[in-house]
Scaffold this motif. Structure first.
Motif, mmCIF file in Angstrom:
data_model
loop_
_atom_site.group_PDB
_atom_site.id
_atom_site.type_symbol
_atom_site.label_atom_id
_atom_site.label_comp_id
_atom_site.label_asym_id
_atom_site.label_seq_id
_atom_site.Cartn_x
_atom_site.Cartn_y
_atom_site.Cartn_z
ATOM 1 N N ALA A 143 40.915 37.443 42.063
ATOM 2 C CA ALA A 143 39.736 37.974 41.372
ATOM 3 C C ALA A 143 40.136 38.864 40.195
ATOM 4 O O ALA A 143 39.570 38.771 39.106
ATOM 5 C CB ALA A 143 38.860 38.757 42.342
ATOM 6 N N HIS A 144 41.107 39.763 40.415
ATOM 7 C CA HIS A 144 41.533 40.721 39.380
ATOM 8 C C HIS A 144 43.001 41.071 39.598
ATOM 9 O O HIS A 144 43.578 40.741 40.641
ATOM 10 C CB HIS A 144 40.696 42.009 39.448
ATOM 11 C CG HIS A 144 39.231 41.779 39.300
ATOM 12 N ND1 HIS A 144 38.628 41.568 38.084
ATOM 13 C CD2 HIS A 144 38.240 41.698 40.233
ATOM 14 C CE1 HIS A 144 37.327 41.385 38.259
ATOM 15 N NE2 HIS A 144 37.062 41.441 39.558
ATOM 16 N N CYS A 179 43.362 44.772 33.660
ATOM 17 C CA CYS A 179 43.251 43.582 34.504
ATOM 18 C C CYS A 179 43.729 42.390 33.681
ATOM 19 O O CYS A 179 43.453 42.303 32.487
ATOM 20 C CB CYS A 179 41.806 43.374 34.946
ATOM 21 S SG CYS A 179 41.535 41.805 35.804
ATOM 22 N N VAL A 181 43.227 39.136 34.719
ATOM 23 C CA VAL A 181 42.432 37.944 35.050
ATOM 24 C C VAL A 181 41.216 37.907 34.120
ATOM 25 O O VAL A 181 40.531 38.911 33.949
ATOM 26 C CB VAL A 181 41.990 37.980 36.531
ATOM 27 C CG1 VAL A 181 41.095 36.784 36.858
ATOM 28 C CG2 VAL A 181 43.205 37.991 37.446
ATOM 29 N N CYS A 183 38.201 38.017 33.496
ATOM 30 C CA CYS A 183 36.944 38.268 34.220
ATOM 31 C C CYS A 183 35.835 38.818 33.322
ATOM 32 O O CYS A 183 34.773 39.206 33.807
ATOM 33 C CB CYS A 183 37.201 39.249 35.365
ATOM 34 S SG CYS A 183 37.775 40.858 34.790
ATOM 35 N N MET A 194 36.792 43.287 30.091
ATOM 36 C CA MET A 194 38.238 43.219 29.843
ATOM 37 C C MET A 194 38.660 44.059 28.647
ATOM 38 O O MET A 194 39.837 44.406 28.509
ATOM 39 C CB MET A 194 38.659 41.767 29.620
ATOM 40 C CG MET A 194 38.642 40.939 30.885
ATOM 41 S SD MET A 194 39.913 41.472 32.061
ATOM 42 C CE MET A 194 41.347 40.577 31.422
ATOM 43 N N MET A 200 37.682 47.095 33.009
ATOM 44 C CA MET A 200 38.861 46.334 33.433
ATOM 45 C C MET A 200 40.105 46.760 32.649
ATOM 46 O O MET A 200 41.085 46.025 32.587
ATOM 47 C CB MET A 200 38.618 44.832 33.270
ATOM 48 C CG MET A 200 37.758 44.263 34.384
ATOM 49 S SD MET A 200 38.650 44.181 35.943
ATOM 50 C CE MET A 200 37.377 44.608 37.123
#
Ligand code: CU
Length: 207
Positions: A143-144, A179, A181, A183, A194, A200
């Motif tokens: 997920a992250h 993060c 990923v 997302c 992000m 994020m």
């Protein structure tokens, strides 16, 4: 024999005393403990929620928070002590999957190069499902991440999971966390959360 006894006794007093010193010295901070070696350690707990409304994107977005003294605080600036063992726990209520750049497809920078993952903790938990140490997480489950690129730290966070890991800090400094990923919003998934501090990404201040 008697000498050995006193050496042992004095050692115990010194170790106990150091433990008390470190416990006392850090008691004004949030949860901190002194390990058996007298090394300073610090508990950092992060929470990821989804469905946070981001006005600038007109979109729901996931976000990291710092859990401290029973409150969820912004993750835009995360403070941790220098020269310490950080006991990191990430409680993730969000799901994936997402894609991650190849260089962040494994756990990095933790003690033993592993993290401990407990999946599906909110429901249906049995003793046999009580988690495992992993060195990576398949992208289908991811997920992250919680990544501090300049420190070589990469924690992978599966969907609906609790992750714990330990890492060691060096001297003081300010580092970006991000993060890895995709997302967020936009065609690449790297806009929105992000690209917004406290969602994020943000800063880790080691002091
Ligand atoms: Cu993310």
């Amino acid at each position: 024999m008697e000498n050995l006894f006193y050496v042992g006794l004095i050692s115990i007093i010194i170790v106990f005393g150091m433990g008390m010193y470190f416990t006392g010295a850090v008691s004004h901070e949030s949860p901190s403990t002194a390990s058996a070696t007298g090394e300073h350690s610090y508990n950092l707990t992060l929470v990821i929620t989804n469905q946070n409304y981001m006005q600038s994107q007109n979109h729901m977005q996931p976000a990291y928070y710092v859990l401290q003294d029973g409150k969820l605080l912004s993750s835009a600036q995360i403070y941790i002590p220098a020269n310490s063992i950080i006991n990191l726990t990430i409680i993730n209520y969000d799901y994936g999957p997402g894609t991650v750049p190849a260089q962040y497809s494994k756990v990095m920078g933790t003690l033993n190069g592993t993290e401990y993952v407990v999946n599906d903790t909110n429901v249906n938990m049995s003793a046999s499902q009580r988690g495992q140490y992993v060195k990576s997480v398949p992208s289908a489950d991811l997920a992250h991440t919680f990544t501090i690129p300049k420190l070589g730290l990469n924690i992978m966070v599966p969907s609906d999971s609790i992750v714990s890991a330990q890492f060691q800090t060096g001297g003081p400094g300010v580092y970006g966390w991000q993060c890895q990923v995709d997302c967020g919003t936009g065609p690449s998934g790297w806009n929105g959360a992000m690209a917004t501090p406290g969602w994020m990404m943000g800063q880790v201040i080691i002091q």
